[in-house]
Scaffold this active site. Structure first.
Site, short mmCIF file in Angstrom:
data_model
loop_
_atom_site.label_atom_id
_atom_site.label_comp_id
_atom_site.label_asym_id
_atom_site.label_seq_id
_atom_site.Cartn_x
_atom_site.Cartn_y
_atom_site.Cartn_z
N ASP A 1 -4.90 2.76 5.17
CA ASP A 1 -4.59 3.50 3.94
C ASP A 1 -5.07 2.77 2.68
O ASP A 1 -4.70 3.15 1.57
CB ASP A 1 -3.10 3.83 3.85
CG ASP A 1 -2.23 2.58 3.72
OD1 ASP A 1 -2.67 1.50 4.16
OD2 ASP A 1 -1.12 2.69 3.18
N ASP B 1 -4.50 0.08 1.06
CA ASP B 1 -3.74 -0.67 0.07
C ASP B 1 -4.01 -2.17 0.22
O ASP B 1 -3.64 -2.97 -0.62
CB ASP B 1 -2.23 -0.36 0.14
CG ASP B 1 -1.59 -0.86 1.42
OD1 ASP B 1 -2.27 -0.86 2.47
OD2 ASP B 1 -0.41 -1.25 1.38
N ASP C 1 -7.47 -1.74 5.30
CA ASP C 1 -6.67 -1.20 6.40
C ASP C 1 -6.74 0.33 6.32
O ASP C 1 -7.48 0.89 5.51
CB ASP C 1 -5.23 -1.75 6.36
CG ASP C 1 -4.44 -1.24 5.17
OD1 ASP C 1 -5.06 -0.90 4.15
OD2 ASP C 1 -3.20 -1.16 5.27
N SER D 1 -0.45 3.28 7.77
CA SER D 1 -1.03 2.06 7.21
C SER D 1 -1.96 1.35 8.19
O SER D 1 -2.99 1.89 8.57
CB SER D 1 0.09 1.13 6.72
OG SER D 1 -0.44 0.02 6.06
MG MG Z 1 -1.56 -0.32 4.31
#
Ligand code: MG
Length: 463
Positions: free
Chosen positions: A249, A251, A247, A103
């Site tokens: 990844d 999300d 960020d 992440s």
């Molecule tokens: Mg993330």
């Protein structure tokens, strides 16, 4: 991440495992976790995907070994944002999914995030079973003629884009007509493979910044205001309407105004909620440390705002229970239940550009409809988690006569400000977050709370 087990270079938490590559996060640990997960889902269908980190191929192979050895039918969707992998798990009605990502953690980290059927986050019982299988090493290994398989599919990005375009609150023609100029900074993370495409599909004039999916992050993976200098400069020099950043990844999404000013990550959820509630009525779910802006949005639309402990899992649980139409966190993670019960930075792009397209105002003008708040975040080191617990009990007693919310630690609430004291899941510290009308007031609130905590700690531990 709320950790169950922490070392300097390894965090085993409620959502998965993260660690430093070349150190704690080695191939053996990854294979063992994958075999434990394969045992948990009884060798059925598992969707896997990964972010762009350079350690991704290593982790990918180690994880495939564990999954195939436990007989799983693996569907590999390749480099994708986390919400894309979970959406594919839902579309394919898979029995589990596994995302190779750390992440927003630094570049030298990687990890695994697990989910159960159709992209649902693991519940407590599943987490406990996974950890007990991992710790016992008691994997259900498949015989030679029952080995698993690996199928690669390359349509995940298309599917996510078409699912977002299919949301009933999105009117692409309206966005086309507004001709927005947008700079998108994916930090060379997983958003690189989808977000510029989505913005173009929506008719925006797109300027790509750090959208090379090679895992060499030119800025910290966490898109804090301090990490976005390059984006702010680009928005100004390109005379763009908006800057966007993810960020690692994707999300999460954070915004930069047309003036080249980074907006607090709290605005993403607040703006998305305001936008969506103009389209349909329904409850909102936010964590206790998410901005008061969500109270304002809920009041404005006469809907209920539910507060949960900090962590996406708690928000999702409450959203399912209440049928809320939107949920999220102040970190820039927003959950759109029609797409999936996970934070989705891609859907957030669509919501924010649609919001702008429906108005003639600039993003700076739009945010003036929200009262000004400032958030201050501090922490206090404590000798142990036990002392943190005792300290929190003392805090409850000290402020028992006040308006307290005990959802996660202690939150003292006044008309226009609050302070929340809670235990960290990952380290022996108490986190002290406050919000008030000005930066100065928020800081004063944090500082005075820290003083009180220190004096209570002196009484407890005797130093
Ligand atoms: Mg993330």
């Amino acid at each position: 991440m709320n950790a169950l087990n922490t070392h300097d270079d390894l965090i085993i938490s409620v959502s998965g495992v993260r660690g430093v590559v070349g150190s704690a996060l080695n191939p053996s640990l990854l294979t063992h976790f994958a075999a434990a997960f394969g045992t948990l889902v009884e060798g059925q269908t598992v969707v896997i995907g990964r972010d762009t980190r350079t350690s991704g191929p290593m982790a990918h192979h180690a994880i495939l070994a564990g999954l195939v050895a436990t007989g799983c039918k693996v569907i590999d969707v390749g480099i994708c944002p986390t919400p894309t992998v979970l959406l594919m798990s839902k579309i394919l009605t898979a029995d589990g999914s596994l995302v190779i990502t750390a992440s927003h953690n630094p570049i030298d980290w990687n990890g695994i995030e697990f989910a159960s059927q159709s992209g649902k986050l693991l519940n407590e019982e599943e987490r406990t079973r996974l950890m007990s299988i991992y710790e016992s090493g008691n994997f259900t290994l498949a015989a030679w003629d029952e080995q698993g398989s690996v199928e690669t599919i390359d349509t995940a990005i298309d599917q996510h884009i078409s699912s977002v375009l299919g949301c009933d609150w999105l009117i692409p023609e309206c966005i086309h007509a507004r001709k927005l100029k947008v700079v998108i900074d994916c930090g060379n993370g997983a958003g690189s493979v989808i977000s510029p495409r989505l913005l173009r599909a929506l008719g925006c004039d797109v300027i790509e910044l750090n959208c090379v999916p090679d895992g060499y992050f030119p800025r910290p993976a966490e898109p804090t205001s301090e990490a976005l200098d390059q984006l702010c400069t680009a928005v100004k020099s390109e005379d763009a309407d908006l800057g966007l950043a993810h960020d690692g990844d994707a999300d999460r999404l954070v915004l930069v105004s047309e003036e080249g000013t980074p907006l607090s990550s709290e605005y993403t959820f607040a703006l998305a909620a305001e936008f969506l509630l103009n389209k349909r009525k329904g409850d909102i779910v936010a964590t206790v440390s998410t901005s008061r802006m969500l109270d304002d949005v809920a009041n404005r639309h006469s809907v209920k705002l539910h507060r949960t402990p900090v962590g996406v899992g708690f928000v999702v649980e409450k959203m399912r229970e209440t049928g809320a139409v939107i949920g999220g966190e102040g970190t820039g993670g927003v959950i759109y239940p029609e797409l999936g019960y996970t934070t989705d930075g891609i859907a957030s792009i669509a919501a924010i550009v649609q919001l702008l397209a429906e108005s003639t105002a600039t993003i700076s003008e739009v945010i003036t409809s929200f009262p000004n708040y400032a958030i201050c975040k501090e922490k206090l080191e404590v000798p142990s988690q036990e002392i943190a617990h005792v300290l929190l009990e003392e805090v409850v007693e000290t402020y028992a006569h006040e308006n307290l919310d005990l959802t996660d630690g202690v939150k003292r609430i006044w008309g226009d400000r609050w302070v929340n004291i809670r235990k960290s899941g990952t380290e022996p510290v108490l986190r002290v977050f406050s919000e008030a009308r000005t930066t100065e007031e928020a800081k004063t609130l944090c500082d005075s709370t820290l003083e009180t905590l220190k004096s209570l700690m002196t009484q407890i531990v005797g130093y």
